[in-house]
Design a protein around this motif. Structure first.
Motif, short mmCIF file in Angstrom:
data_model
loop_
_atom_site.label_atom_id
_atom_site.label_comp_id
_atom_site.label_asym_id
_atom_site.label_seq_id
_atom_site.Cartn_x
_atom_site.Cartn_y
_atom_site.Cartn_z
N TRP A 45 0.81 -1.22 0.00
CA TRP A 45 0.00 0.00 0.00
C TRP A 45 0.85 1.27 0.00
CZ3 TRP A 45 -4.10 -1.61 4.22
CH2 TRP A 45 -4.89 -2.63 3.70
N ILE A 46 1.85 1.34 0.85
CA ILE A 46 2.67 2.55 0.95
C ILE A 46 3.49 2.75 -0.32
CG2 ILE A 46 4.57 3.67 2.19
CD1 ILE A 46 3.41 2.39 4.75
N SER A 47 4.12 1.68 -0.79
CA SER A 47 4.94 1.83 -2.00
C SER A 47 4.08 2.20 -3.21
CB SER A 47 5.73 0.55 -2.28
OG SER A 47 4.86 -0.54 -2.47
N ASP A 48 2.88 1.66 -3.30
CA ASP A 48 1.98 2.02 -4.40
C ASP A 48 1.55 3.48 -4.31
OD1 ASP A 48 2.12 -0.43 -5.57
OD2 ASP A 48 0.11 -1.08 -4.99
N ALA A 49 1.28 3.95 -3.09
CA ALA A 49 0.88 5.35 -2.91
C ALA A 49 2.03 6.28 -3.29
CB ALA A 49 0.45 5.59 -1.47
N LEU A 50 3.25 5.94 -2.89
CA LEU A 50 4.41 6.76 -3.24
C LEU A 50 4.65 6.76 -4.74
CD1 LEU A 50 6.86 5.87 -0.34
CD2 LEU A 50 5.61 8.00 -0.67
N ALA A 51 4.52 5.59 -5.36
CA ALA A 51 4.71 5.50 -6.81
C ALA A 51 3.66 6.34 -7.54
CB ALA A 51 4.65 4.04 -7.27
N TRP A 52 2.42 6.30 -7.04
CA TRP A 52 1.37 7.10 -7.66
C TRP A 52 1.70 8.59 -7.55
CZ3 TRP A 52 -1.73 11.11 -6.38
CH2 TRP A 52 -2.75 11.42 -7.28
N CYS A 53 2.12 9.03 -6.36
CA CYS A 53 2.46 10.44 -6.14
C CYS A 53 3.60 10.87 -7.06
CB CYS A 53 2.86 10.68 -4.69
SG CYS A 53 1.49 10.55 -3.52
N HIS A 54 4.60 10.02 -7.19
CA HIS A 54 5.73 10.36 -8.06
C HIS A 54 5.26 10.49 -9.51
CE1 HIS A 54 9.89 10.54 -9.41
NE2 HIS A 54 9.52 9.74 -10.39
#
Length: 77
Positions: A45-54
Motif C-alpha cells: 500500500w505505501i509503495s503504491d501510494a508513493l509511486a502514484w504520487c511520483h
C-alpha cells in the motif's frame, strides 16, 4: 497461447511471467511468482501510494520528496 487473443489482465500476467522467466533464472531456482492485486497486499500500500504520487508529479511529487530515498527508472522492459 497467443497474447492478442487474451483479455488485458491475462495478457499482463502472461507478459509479466515471460519477462520474469527470461530475465531471471526463476524457472531454474524454484522462484514462485504470483500476480495479485496490490489492494489485497497491505505491504504494497505505501509503495503504491508513493509511486502514484511520483507519477502524478507536481505538488504530489514535492510532498513525497522527504521520504523518497531514490527513484530508479527501469525503462521499457
Amino acid at each position: 497461447m497467443h497474447l492478442k487473443t487474451e483479455k488485458p489482465a491475462r495478457r499482463k500476467l502472461i507478459a509479466d511471467r515471460l519477462v520474469i522467466g527470461t530475465r531471471t533464472k526463476a524457472h531454474d531456482d524454484g522462484l514462485v511468482y504470483e500476480h495479485i492485486q496490490s489492494s489485497s497486499e497491505p505491504a504494497l500500500w505505501i509503495s503504491d501510494a508513493l509511486a502514484w504520487c511520483h507519477g502524478a508529479g507536481g505538488d504530489w511529487k514535492r510532498r513525497i520528496a522527504p521520504v523518497t530515498g531514490a527513484v530508479v527508472d527501469l525503462g521499457q522492459l
